[in-house]
Design a protein around this motif. Structure first.
Motif, mmCIF file in Angstrom:
data_model
loop_
_atom_site.group_PDB
_atom_site.id
_atom_site.type_symbol
_atom_site.label_atom_id
_atom_site.label_comp_id
_atom_site.label_asym_id
_atom_site.label_seq_id
_atom_site.Cartn_x
_atom_site.Cartn_y
_atom_site.Cartn_z
ATOM 1 N N ARG A 127 -33.179 -80.150 62.618
ATOM 2 C CA ARG A 127 -33.851 -79.634 61.440
ATOM 3 C C ARG A 127 -35.259 -80.187 61.431
ATOM 4 O O ARG A 127 -35.472 -81.362 61.661
ATOM 5 C CB ARG A 127 -33.085 -80.097 60.200
ATOM 6 C CG ARG A 127 -33.618 -79.541 58.916
ATOM 7 C CD ARG A 127 -32.671 -79.866 57.777
ATOM 8 N NE ARG A 127 -32.655 -81.271 57.451
ATOM 9 C CZ ARG A 127 -33.569 -81.877 56.710
ATOM 10 N NH1 ARG A 127 -34.601 -81.227 56.265
ATOM 11 N NH2 ARG A 127 -33.466 -83.151 56.421
ATOM 12 N N ALA A 128 -36.217 -79.332 61.150
ATOM 13 C CA ALA A 128 -37.603 -79.794 61.051
ATOM 14 C C ALA A 128 -37.782 -80.432 59.695
ATOM 15 O O ALA A 128 -37.621 -79.793 58.667
ATOM 16 C CB ALA A 128 -38.577 -78.640 61.220
ATOM 17 N N ALA A 140 -36.405 -75.914 65.296
ATOM 18 C CA ALA A 140 -37.109 -76.961 64.546
ATOM 19 C C ALA A 140 -38.567 -77.081 64.994
ATOM 20 O O ALA A 140 -39.461 -77.304 64.168
ATOM 21 C CB ALA A 140 -36.384 -78.296 64.702
#
Length: 169
Positions: free
Chosen positions: A2-3, A31
């Protein structure tokens, strides 16, 4: 991955968290795109497509804390002797915690291991690159870059970026 720092999720990299800098994998592409294109929407980077990231995944490094991708950078080869540092991005919540520095240190090790003689970048943060011995130069030395990316940039006629270069050998 996840970014982190995108879409209102700006948690800070805690000093006790372990920051891992590693080569990117295909699983990191969503991401990377989220982070890079978030900065592109703010006018800080050029956007990247999923296709371009997938095709160059071996040239990307990422910084992660736990399962969160908090930074990325890539190399783009123009010639055997000229390679660009591009898409250096750090999530907003991780800025000021050494993520960019760690990414650049890893990128320089990678460039040396690949025996890349010259790195360059176009940047608005010249002082950051100066910490790594890059020096200011003229964009005219990089016609490949100007032809490839600058023609697509909305700021091409009013570019506010500075060219920097580092000769590694």
């Amino acid at each position: 991955m996840r970014a982190e720092g995108v879409a209102g999720q700006d948690s800070v990299v805690a000093k006790t968290e372990v920051l891992e800098v590693r080569r990117a994998t295909e699983a990191d592409v969503p991401a990377i795109l989220s982070l890079v294109n978030h900065h592109a929407r703010r006018g800080q980077l050029l956007p990247r497509s999923a296709k371009s990231v997938y095709e160059t995944i071996g040239d990307w490094l990422v910084a992660c804390t736990g399962d969160e991708l908090v930074g990325c950078v890539s190399l783009l080869r123009y010639t055997s002797g000229l390679v660009e540092v591009r898409s250096l991005a750090v999530s907003e919540g991780a800025q000021g915690h050494g993520v960019g520095t760690r990414l650049m240190e890893a990128l320089l090790r990678e460039a040396r291991s690949r025996r890349i003689p010259t790195l360059f970048a176009l940047t608005r943060v010249v002082d950051f690159f100066r910490k790594f011995d890059f020096v200011v130069t003229d964009k005219a030395f990089f016609p490949e870059k100007v032809w490839h990316d600058c023609q697509q940039c909305p700021l091409r006629d009013n570019c506010d970026e500075t060219a920097v270069v580092l000769h590694l050998n």
